[in-house]
Design a protein around this motif. Structure first.
Motif, mmCIF file in Angstrom:
data_model
loop_
_atom_site.group_PDB
_atom_site.id
_atom_site.type_symbol
_atom_site.label_atom_id
_atom_site.label_comp_id
_atom_site.label_asym_id
_atom_site.label_seq_id
_atom_site.Cartn_x
_atom_site.Cartn_y
_atom_site.Cartn_z
ATOM 1 N N CYS A 257 -54.997 36.051 78.941
ATOM 2 C CA CYS A 257 -53.702 36.577 79.366
ATOM 3 C C CYS A 257 -52.613 36.282 78.348
ATOM 4 O O CYS A 257 -51.651 37.036 78.235
ATOM 5 N N ILE B 197 -51.087 28.328 87.446
ATOM 6 C CA ILE B 197 -50.391 28.343 86.163
ATOM 7 C C ILE B 197 -48.953 27.860 86.329
ATOM 8 O O ILE B 197 -48.432 27.116 85.494
ATOM 9 N N ALA B 198 -48.307 28.234 87.416
ATOM 10 C CA ALA B 198 -46.948 27.771 87.684
ATOM 11 C C ALA B 198 -46.919 26.256 87.847
ATOM 12 O O ALA B 198 -46.012 25.580 87.338
ATOM 13 N N PHE C 194 -54.183 32.196 91.094
ATOM 14 C CA PHE C 194 -54.131 31.970 89.650
ATOM 15 C C PHE C 194 -52.694 31.734 89.192
ATOM 16 O O PHE C 194 -52.406 30.786 88.458
ATOM 17 N N VAL C 195 -51.797 32.584 89.636
ATOM 18 C CA VAL C 195 -50.387 32.449 89.266
ATOM 19 C C VAL C 195 -49.844 31.109 89.748
ATOM 20 O O VAL C 195 -49.116 30.421 89.017
ATOM 21 N N VAL D 261 -56.473 31.176 81.279
ATOM 22 C CA VAL D 261 -55.194 31.749 80.865
ATOM 23 C C VAL D 261 -55.231 32.316 79.449
ATOM 24 O O VAL D 261 -54.427 33.193 79.116
ATOM 25 N N ARG E 9 -55.334 39.409 85.904
ATOM 26 C CA ARG E 9 -55.348 38.153 86.644
ATOM 27 C C ARG E 9 -53.950 37.730 87.077
ATOM 28 O O ARG E 9 -53.795 36.869 87.914
ATOM 29 N N TYR E 10 -52.907 38.337 86.476
ATOM 30 C CA TYR E 10 -51.559 38.006 86.896
ATOM 31 C C TYR E 10 -51.319 38.414 88.347
ATOM 32 O O TYR E 10 -50.402 37.931 88.973
ATOM 33 N N ASP E 11 -52.137 39.307 88.865
ATOM 34 C CA ASP E 11 -51.983 39.763 90.246
ATOM 35 C C ASP E 11 -52.551 38.769 91.257
ATOM 36 O O ASP E 11 -52.293 38.884 92.448
ATOM 37 N N ASP E 12 -53.336 37.825 90.814
ATOM 38 C CA ASP E 12 -53.998 36.871 91.700
ATOM 39 C C ASP E 12 -53.026 35.740 92.032
ATOM 40 O O ASP E 12 -52.721 34.901 91.182
ATOM 41 N N PRO E 13 -52.534 35.683 93.279
ATOM 42 C CA PRO E 13 -51.541 34.655 93.639
ATOM 43 C C PRO E 13 -52.036 33.226 93.415
ATOM 44 O O PRO E 13 -51.254 32.356 93.018
ATOM 45 N N ARG F 174 -47.259 24.743 84.459
ATOM 46 C CA ARG F 174 -46.000 24.905 83.731
ATOM 47 C C ARG F 174 -44.988 23.859 84.192
ATOM 48 O O ARG F 174 -44.298 23.243 83.379
#
Length: 118
Positions: free
Chosen positions: A68, A86-87, A82-83, A65, A76-80, A90
């Motif tokens: 980013c 990170i979610a 990865f997202v 991360v 990399r924000y487009d990679d579900p 969080r």
């Protein structure tokens, strides 16, 4: 700046900075003699790494991360997947913040009660 100067400025050991480099979190330039050279921006980067580690993120997550966080847009924000990772991190951090806030309020209540008795 050299590794010792960076270590002194951010309050960590040179060994820890080398560890961050081994983990792919820092990428200093190298002089011809092999000495590491750190840019001024790496002061903030080390502080950010320390904050993320202190929040409980793993070096693996931080390595993924960190680029980013420094960029307004990151492919990399487009990679579900990865997202999603990170979610989840969080959400875990939010749970920690909530628990820490509850503990802080409990300590404040205790201190208020004790100081009111004096």
């Amino acid at each position: 700046m050299r590794i010792k100067e960076l270590a002194d400025r951010v309050g960590v050991s040179t060994r820890l900075l080398r560890y961050y480099e081994d983990q792919g979190l820092l990428s200093p330039r190298r002089q011809e003699n092999g000495y590491r050279v750190y840019d001024e921006a790496m002061v903030a980067q080390v502080e950010q790494i320390r904050g993320l580690l202190g929040a409980g993120l793993t070096t693996e997550i931080i390595r993924a991360v960190l680029p980013c966080l420094a960029e307004a847009a990151c492919s990399r924000y487009d990679d579900p997947e990865f997202v999603g990772r990170i979610a989840a991190e969080r959400d875990r951090l939010q749970q920690r913040v909530t628990l820490l806030s509850q503990n802080l309020r409990a300590l404040d209540n205790y201190l208020n009660a004790v100081t009111d008795l004096s």
